[in-house]
Design a protein around this motif. Structure first.
Motif, PDB file in Angstrom:
ATOM      1  N   VAL A 188       2.530 -10.202  10.358  1.00 11.27           N
ATOM      2  CA  VAL A 188       3.912  -9.887  10.014  1.00 11.27           C
ATOM      3  C   VAL A 188       3.995  -9.223   8.644  1.00 11.27           C
ATOM      4  O   VAL A 188       4.710  -8.232   8.446  1.00 11.27           O
ATOM      5  N   GLY A 189       3.247  -9.733   7.687  1.00  9.55           N
ATOM      6  CA  GLY A 189       3.266  -9.175   6.345  1.00  9.55           C
ATOM      7  C   GLY A 189       2.780  -7.752   6.281  1.00  9.55           C
ATOM      8  O   GLY A 189       3.238  -6.957   5.449  1.00  9.55           O
ATOM      9  N   SER A 190       1.851  -7.402   7.174  1.00 15.61           N
ATOM     10  CA  SER A 190       1.273  -6.055   7.150  1.00 15.61           C
ATOM     11  C   SER A 190       2.304  -4.981   7.484  1.00 15.61           C
ATOM     12  O   SER A 190       2.162  -3.825   7.084  1.00 15.61           O
ATOM     13  N   PHE A 191       3.359  -5.341   8.211  1.00 11.87           N
ATOM     14  CA  PHE A 191       4.376  -4.362   8.571  1.00 11.87           C
ATOM     15  C   PHE A 191       5.175  -3.905   7.355  1.00 11.87           C
ATOM     16  O   PHE A 191       5.589  -2.740   7.264  1.00 11.87           O
ATOM     17  N   SER A 192       5.402  -4.812   6.418  1.00 11.05           N
ATOM     18  CA  SER A 192       6.208  -4.479   5.243  1.00 11.05           C
ATOM     19  C   SER A 192       5.376  -3.940   4.083  1.00 11.05           C
ATOM     20  O   SER A 192       5.884  -3.199   3.236  1.00 11.05           O
ATOM     21  N   ASP A 193       4.087  -4.295   4.052  1.00 10.96           N
ATOM     22  CA  ASP A 193       3.244  -3.892   2.926  1.00 10.96           C
ATOM     23  C   ASP A 193       1.818  -3.639   3.407  1.00 10.96           C
ATOM     24  O   ASP A 193       0.892  -4.378   3.068  1.00 10.96           O
ATOM     25  N   HIS A 244       1.902 -14.391  -0.153  1.00 15.49           N
ATOM     26  CA  HIS A 244       2.715 -15.449   0.454  1.00 15.49           C
ATOM     27  C   HIS A 244       2.131 -16.829   0.177  1.00 15.49           C
ATOM     28  O   HIS A 244       2.870 -17.767  -0.182  1.00 15.49           O
ATOM     29  N   PRO A 292       0.092  -8.829   1.297  1.00 13.68           N
ATOM     30  CA  PRO A 292       1.276  -9.672   1.482  1.00 13.68           C
ATOM     31  C   PRO A 292       0.966 -11.099   1.913  1.00 13.68           C
ATOM     32  O   PRO A 292       1.664 -12.034   1.518  1.00 13.68           O
TER      33      PRO A 292
END
Length: 299
Positions: free
Chosen positions: A145-150, A159, A155
């Motif tokens: 999930v974090g990879s989509f934003s950054d 977190h 990310p």
């Protein structure tokens, strides 16, 4: 493949395991562990009563044939291969997907506590546990999930370090303490058994190389996840030795066969798969079996 054929003696060991596995696991191990001259039969380890404990990495989740759907337990798991290789007269495989150290001593759904499979007659125990204790499935999910934003940052690492210290490191330390308790119970319930704690394989590239879009982790999180894998394994190894039992390394031999590799070289399934994501496939299970069997040959 040369990593697995370290010496001629190791190759002879491998041949014995490959031949023993033919009937149980369709001979898949022979594909990368080519049979050579048979080793001295007297040198091969044999055990009468083998009990396999652990989570989905030991149950063979995603493989086939399925033996117990509730636990994702399959006939291509590394314990199944080991049972054939050591010619176990009695094989109790109570591994179960989702198991934590807590399920060693308490029921998991309709499945009794795994430790209940042990007895005074047990002479071999293998155990792979700890991944669920640290919440590895959630860790993988958060990293995706974090990879989509950054995608070019870290990310996931960010977190888990929001408090100023790494929350996963804390979980690993807690898991190690719980493992010590589980091992004490195993030693008490099966005092004559040879006990082997089996580590986790290499899940992402050991060099930290990014492999998006196939495996959707941010650039900096590949090495972060690699280090989580290594830290957990180190904690398991340390606690095993402190408890006076053995540790089988499955990480080293699976380097270069992680989920980022092409289908021909991949022993760990990627995030998007019809099998079990981030888990060993048939090749990976057999590689883990090799690591265990090689450890059994040390004594």
């Amino acid at each position: 493949m040369t990593q697995l054929a370290r010496t001629s003696r190791s190759a002879a060991r491998t041949a014995s395991l490959a031949l023993a596995a033919l009937g149980t696991a369709a001979g898949l191990i022979g594909g990368f562990m080519a049979p050579v001259a048979a080793a001295d039969d007297a040198a091969q380890p044999t055990y009468d009563n083998y009990v396999a404990l652990g989570d989905s990495y030991a149950s063979g989740a995603g493989g086939s044939p399925v033996i117990d759907a509730d636990c994702d337990r399959t006939g291509q798991s590394y314990p199944s291969v080991i049972a054939a290789a050591v010619k176990a007269k009695s094989f109790k495989n109570v591994t179960c997907s989702g198991a934590t150290t807590a399920e060693m001593a308490k029921a998991q759904g309709t499945n009794p506590a795994q430790l209940s499979a042990l007895s005074a007659d047990t002479d071999l125990v293998t155990l792979t546990i700890g991944g669920n204790d640290i919440g590895f499935t959630d860790i993988i999910t958060n990293c995706v999930v974090g990879s989509f934003s950054d995608p070019t940052g870290s990310p996931c690492k960010k977190h888990y370090n929001e408090s100023g210290s790494d929350a996963i490191d804390t979980r690993i330390n807690s898991t190690a303490s719980k493992l010590t308790v589980s091992l004490a119970y195993i030693r008490a319930l099966a005092p004559k058994a040879r006990v082997v704690v089996v580590g986790y394989p290499s899940l992402v590239p050991d060099d930290g190389k990014v492999c998006r879009p196939g495996v959707p982790f941010a650039d900096g999180d590949v090495s972060y996840l690699r280090d989580v894998d290594k830290k957990l394994n180190q904690a398991l190894a340390d606690r095993a030795r402190s408890a006076g039992v053995e540790y089988a390394d499955t990480y080293t031999m699976t380097i270069g066969h992680d989920m980022c590799q092409g289908e021909a070289d991949r022993w760990i399934e990627p995030i998007e798969t019809k099998l079990a994501p981030a888990h060993p496939n048939s090749w990976g299970q057999h590689a883990m079996a090799y690591g265990v069997y090689d450890q059994l040959l040390l004594k």
